[in-house]
Motif scaffolding. Sequence first.
Motif, PDB file in Angstrom:
ATOM      1  N   PRO A  41      -1.113  14.347   0.886  1.00 33.51           N
ATOM      2  CA  PRO A  41      -0.850  13.874   2.446  1.00 33.51           C
ATOM      3  C   PRO A  41      -0.359  12.513   2.474  1.00 33.51           C
ATOM      4  O   PRO A  41      -0.288  12.245   3.491  1.00 33.51           O
ATOM      5  CB  PRO A  41      -2.567  14.461   2.735  1.00 33.51           C
ATOM      6  N   THR A  42      -0.272  12.035   1.389  1.00 25.63           N
ATOM      7  CA  THR A  42       0.273  10.511   1.284  1.00 25.63           C
ATOM      8  C   THR A  42       2.112  10.622   0.890  1.00 25.63           C
ATOM      9  O   THR A  42       2.551   9.675   0.932  1.00 25.63           O
ATOM     10  CB  THR A  42       0.323   9.848  -0.181  1.00 25.63           C
ATOM     11  N   SER A  43       2.475  12.265   0.732  1.00 24.91           N
ATOM     12  CA  SER A  43       3.804  12.307   1.277  1.00 24.91           C
ATOM     13  C   SER A  43       4.912  11.431   2.243  1.00 24.91           C
ATOM     14  O   SER A  43       4.384  11.864   3.744  1.00 24.91           O
ATOM     15  CB  SER A  43       4.613  13.540   0.672  1.00 24.91           C
ATOM     16  N   THR A  44       5.543  10.620   2.021  1.00 26.89           N
ATOM     17  CA  THR A  44       6.281  10.710   3.157  1.00 26.89           C
ATOM     18  C   THR A  44       8.383  10.883   2.908  1.00 26.89           C
ATOM     19  O   THR A  44       9.007  10.979   3.467  1.00 26.89           O
ATOM     20  CB  THR A  44       6.681   9.283   2.956  1.00 26.89           C
ATOM     21  N   ASP A  45       8.069  11.792   2.014  1.00 25.74           N
ATOM     22  CA  ASP A  45       9.840  12.577   2.042  1.00 25.74           C
ATOM     23  C   ASP A  45      10.111  13.137   3.166  1.00 25.74           C
ATOM     24  O   ASP A  45      11.781  13.696   2.993  1.00 25.74           O
ATOM     25  CB  ASP A  45       9.122  13.840   1.169  1.00 25.74           C
ATOM     26  N   GLU A  46       9.013  13.670   3.731  1.00 27.74           N
ATOM     27  CA  GLU A  46       9.296  14.741   5.263  1.00 27.74           C
ATOM     28  C   GLU A  46       9.670  13.844   6.302  1.00 27.74           C
ATOM     29  O   GLU A  46       9.346  14.053   6.816  1.00 27.74           O
ATOM     30  CB  GLU A  46       8.869  15.732   5.303  1.00 27.74           C
ATOM     31  N   ARG A  47      11.233  12.809   5.957  1.00 20.99           N
ATOM     32  CA  ARG A  47      11.611  13.063   7.256  1.00 20.99           C
ATOM     33  C   ARG A  47      12.420  13.919   8.102  1.00 20.99           C
ATOM     34  O   ARG A  47      13.681  13.608   7.804  1.00 20.99           O
ATOM     35  CB  ARG A  47      12.335  11.425   7.351  1.00 20.99           C
ATOM     36  N   SER A  48      11.995  13.094   9.509  1.00 22.23           N
ATOM     37  CA  SER A  48      13.175  13.854  10.646  1.00 22.23           C
ATOM     38  C   SER A  48      14.175  13.065  11.011  1.00 22.23           C
ATOM     39  O   SER A  48      13.878  11.909  11.307  1.00 22.23           O
ATOM     40  CB  SER A  48      12.057  14.993  11.196  1.00 22.23           C
ATOM     41  N   ALA A  58       0.746  -1.214   0.175  1.00 21.44           N
ATOM     42  CA  ALA A  58       0.325   0.157   0.022  1.00 21.44           C
ATOM     43  C   ALA A  58       0.436   1.322  -0.217  1.00 21.44           C
ATOM     44  O   ALA A  58       1.095   2.323  -0.938  1.00 21.44           O
ATOM     45  CB  ALA A  58      -1.207   0.167   1.379  1.00 21.44           C
ATOM     46  N   THR A  59       2.161   1.527   0.687  1.00 21.68           N
ATOM     47  CA  THR A  59       2.957   2.232   1.031  1.00 21.68           C
ATOM     48  C   THR A  59       3.236   2.510  -0.266  1.00 21.68           C
ATOM     49  O   THR A  59       3.414   3.867  -1.099  1.00 21.68           O
ATOM     50  CB  THR A  59       4.051   2.115   1.762  1.00 21.68           C
ATOM     51  N   GLU A  60       3.600   1.508  -1.753  1.00 20.13           N
ATOM     52  CA  GLU A  60       4.526   1.240  -2.671  1.00 20.13           C
ATOM     53  C   GLU A  60       3.256   2.172  -3.915  1.00 20.13           C
ATOM     54  O   GLU A  60       3.926   2.570  -4.373  1.00 20.13           O
ATOM     55  CB  GLU A  60       5.352  -0.105  -2.937  1.00 20.13           C
ATOM     56  N   VAL A  61       2.579   1.775  -3.282  1.00 20.32           N
ATOM     57  CA  VAL A  61       1.240   2.390  -4.466  1.00 20.32           C
ATOM     58  C   VAL A  61       0.888   3.741  -4.062  1.00 20.32           C
ATOM     59  O   VAL A  61       0.723   3.920  -5.525  1.00 20.32           O
ATOM     60  CB  VAL A  61      -0.107   1.537  -4.181  1.00 20.32           C
ATOM     61  N   ALA A  62       0.901   4.146  -2.659  1.00 21.30           N
ATOM     62  CA  ALA A  62       0.460   5.568  -2.657  1.00 21.30           C
ATOM     63  C   ALA A  62       1.774   6.473  -3.232  1.00 21.30           C
ATOM     64  O   ALA A  62       2.014   7.672  -4.338  1.00 21.30           O
ATOM     65  CB  ALA A  62       0.754   5.739  -1.334  1.00 21.30           C
TER      66      ALA A  62
END
Length: 130
Positions: free
Chosen positions: A121-128, A97-101
Amino acid sequence: MHAFDVLGDPVRRRILELLGTGETSSGAIGAVVQEEFGISQPAVSQHLKVLRDNGFAAVRAEGTRRLYSVRTEPLKDVDVWLDQFRRFWAPRLAALATEVARGKRERRQVADPAATSETDPTSTDERSDP
């Protein structure tokens, strides 16, 4: 007969799939199964009988027609048994599901370069980083 003995047969699984779409006449079931598996009408009737006798299907008469429907109780028992194995595939499904998003987000960004991860809202690029 054990539920997996009933469900182990591909013809019976296909009949349950057909019944899963709603109440279906024995003639309609027979036509599909005969075409797909190349078996006779009496053989289809035997499979329907196994499903009925083991609680997977219910039948009701409507004039000269016999209408079959799926019964969910035995399937719930199967689901309970399968529950002990879900831990093996649940993380993989979540990763899928993460890869599809991620793929959808990347396609949107290619189509509209002005799109940013801030508005997605599905972005995971902003990681601390710790």
